[in-house]
Enzyme design. Structure first.
Site, PDB file in Angstrom:
ATOM      1  N   PHE A 106       0.815  -1.223   0.000  1.00 26.06           N
ATOM      2  CA  PHE A 106       0.000   0.000   0.000  1.00 26.06           C
ATOM      3  C   PHE A 106       0.843   1.265   0.000  1.00 26.06           C
ATOM      4  O   PHE A 106       0.363   2.344  -0.344  1.00 26.06           O
ATOM      5  CB  PHE A 106      -0.960   0.014   1.199  1.00 26.06           C
ATOM      6  CG  PHE A 106      -0.316   0.394   2.504  1.00 26.06           C
ATOM      7  CD1 PHE A 106       0.191  -0.565   3.352  1.00 26.06           C
ATOM      8  CD2 PHE A 106      -0.203   1.727   2.867  1.00 26.06           C
ATOM      9  CE1 PHE A 106       0.797  -0.202   4.551  1.00 26.06           C
ATOM     10  CE2 PHE A 106       0.401   2.087   4.067  1.00 26.06           C
ATOM     11  CZ  PHE A 106       0.909   1.123   4.911  1.00 26.06           C
ATOM     12  N   LYS A 107       2.109   1.150   0.368  1.00 25.50           N
ATOM     13  CA  LYS A 107       2.950   2.342   0.477  1.00 25.50           C
ATOM     14  C   LYS A 107       3.191   3.020  -0.881  1.00 25.50           C
ATOM     15  O   LYS A 107       3.655   4.158  -0.919  1.00 25.50           O
ATOM     16  CB  LYS A 107       4.272   1.990   1.150  1.00 25.50           C
ATOM     17  CG  LYS A 107       4.071   1.594   2.610  1.00 25.50           C
ATOM     18  CD  LYS A 107       5.361   1.258   3.316  1.00 25.50           C
ATOM     19  CE  LYS A 107       5.152   1.086   4.806  1.00 25.50           C
ATOM     20  NZ  LYS A 107       4.593  -0.240   5.163  1.00 25.50           N
ATOM     21  N   ASP A 108       2.840   2.347  -1.968  1.00 22.63           N
ATOM     22  CA  ASP A 108       2.971   2.951  -3.293  1.00 22.63           C
ATOM     23  C   ASP A 108       2.205   4.272  -3.401  1.00 22.63           C
ATOM     24  O   ASP A 108       2.689   5.217  -4.022  1.00 22.63           O
ATOM     25  CB  ASP A 108       2.420   2.002  -4.370  1.00 22.63           C
ATOM     26  CG  ASP A 108       3.421   0.910  -4.737  1.00 22.63           C
ATOM     27  OD1 ASP A 108       4.636   1.158  -4.666  1.00 22.63           O
ATOM     28  OD2 ASP A 108       2.973  -0.200  -5.100  1.00 22.63           O
TER      29      ASP A 108
END
Ligand SMILES: *Cc1c(COP(=O)(O)O)cnc(C)c1O
Length: 429
Positions: A106-108
């Site tokens: 999710f850090k994208d």
């Protein structure tokens, strides 16, 4: 929009300054001076809006006029160029899959949004670059490397502990080249983190204009609000109360969820699910905040003993523990419980969860007893392939390699080995 330091001992700054500095001069985290709820028409009509249109409404007040509307829309479009599906796992239980981006965690979203904001602020600068210095235990490094690749006016230096990240994670942060460089530290994650913190305080490195790219940075943290709106858009027609469970480490994600609620998103309850690094569950139970050194687990992106965003959550509740407990629960789980949950989810529901998602599922199931008529959503924060060493033996399966991952597997690792802080300084120059 102005941002103040939660240590209350530094001047207020603009969005741009907060993004460039990362942390305030008094070492406090930045927090927006006001949060204005979105109007009811927006929520009435949300299912007819694109993800990009929703994100623009959500983030606009926090950016203000510091990025022109058309540029901000462009940044959002580039940030959100993949799906965020809610997948039904059981009756009334959904996984919100946040892993369909380029590095499959999710850090994208935060990394892409932040990189493009910094790129915009540096667009006219030739030799007055920012250097993003970041320590990673795995997923952050890959997302930051991919998100910042080729962004103008920004150099990226990633520190990671040698031999302590998975092969896929290592390739994601060592094979891109261009403005991304990787330092392989002879030590553990805490050693990397210590070096980064020391560098931020080091006057002799001031000319590098160092900034951080973890969730202390508002441009990485705030876009995480989007997920909760996207889930609401997909599940609104069910007409039920919503309970969200976030597998939590530094508590950036769940803190963004609480911000979304402040903006008017109807979220009934939050669950912060943790592994045995249980500082917050202990706090909710006992009322005193007593951080401990982190312990290694199979959900390693959550191995955090002193979650940096927790102070932002306390700010939103005015440090009122009773009010906080009404909206928020937190439970911790062992590796054995996590593995057993992965097996149950697979056998009973036919769904493959990786360890972080499984921790989120466990906390959600426990809380749903209190909300029998609600819909529960757990965040699936990474693709199972990123934790294949755990997932494959636990479920006795072989995972196919997605194309995003395949593309880095053939590339050659380029990193520089260091051991001491002096070596880091020499490398930065
Ligand atoms: C970073 C990370 C988390 C923890 O998120 P926080 O916002 O720090 O609480 C959970 N799962 C995965 C896969 C991560 O990479």
């Amino acid at each position: 929009m102005k941002y103040y330091s939660l240590n209350h001992n530094a001047p207020k700054v603009s969005f741009q300054e907060a993004v460039i500095q990362g942390l305030a001069a008094d070492k406090g985290l930045y927090f927006p001076e006001s949060i204005t709820p979105l109007n009811s028409d927006f929520f009435k009509n949300i299912e007819n809006l694109s993800n990009e249109a929703i994100a623009f409404e959500v983030i606009q007040q926090f950016v203000g006029d510091e990025i022109p509307t058309e540029t901000l829309k462009q940044i959002i479009a580039e940030t959100l160029s993949f799906d965020f599906p809610t997948v039904k796992v059981e009756d009334s239980i959904y996984a919100l899959e946040l892993y369909h981006g380029p590095t499959m965690a999710f850090k994208d979203v935060g990394a892409r949004f932040m990189s493009r904001c910094l790129g915009y602020f540096n667009k006219d600068k030739k030799d007055n670059k920012n250097t993003v210095l970041v320590a990673t235990s795995g997923d952050t490094g890959g997302a930051v490397a991919s998100g910042f690749l080729g962004v103008q006016g920004v150099d990226v230096v990633i520190l990671y502990p040698s031999g302590k990240v998975s092969d896929i994670q290592e390739r994601q942060l060592t094979t891109l080249g261009q403005n991304i460089r990787a330092l392989e530290v002879d030590g553990v994650f805490d050693d990397c983190q210590d070096m980064v913190k020391k560098a931020f305080l080091d006057e002799s490195l001031k000319h590098h204009k160092l900034t951080s790219a973890n969730s202390i940075n508002i441009a990485r943290w705030l876009p995480q609000m989007f997920y909760f709106f996207f889930a609401y858009k997909q599940l609104k027609s069910e007409n039920k109360l919503l309970v969200f469970s976030c597998p939590s480490g530094n508590f950036g994600n769940i803190c963004a969820g609480i911000m979304a609620k402040k903006l008017g998103l109807p979220i009934e309850h939050f669950v912060a699910s943790t592994n045995v690094n249980d500082t917050v569950p202990r706090f909710l139970e006992k009322g005193n905040y007593d951080p401990k050194p982190s312990k290694a687990t199979i959900s390693n992106a959550m191995d955090v003993g002193n979650p940096s965003n927790f102070i932002r959550i306390q700010e939103m509740y005015n440090n009122d523990l009773e009010q906080f407990r009404k909206d928020f629960s937190s439970y911790s789980y062992t590796d054995e419980e996590t593995t057993a949950a992965m097996q149950t989810i697979y056998k009973t529901d036919g769904y493959i969860a990786e360890p972080h998602g499984a921790v989120g599922y466990l906390g959600l199931k426990k809380e749903m007893i209190n909300f029998p008529n609600a819909i529960g959503i757990f965040l699936e924060t990474a693709h199972p392939i990123k934790f294949l060493d755990v997932v494959e033996p636990a479920l006795n399966i072989k995972l196919p390699i997605p194309t995003q991952i395949e593309s880095v597997l053939g590339k050659e690792k380029v990193s520089t080995k260091i051991k001491t802080y002096e070596e880091l300084k020499a490398f930065l120059g």
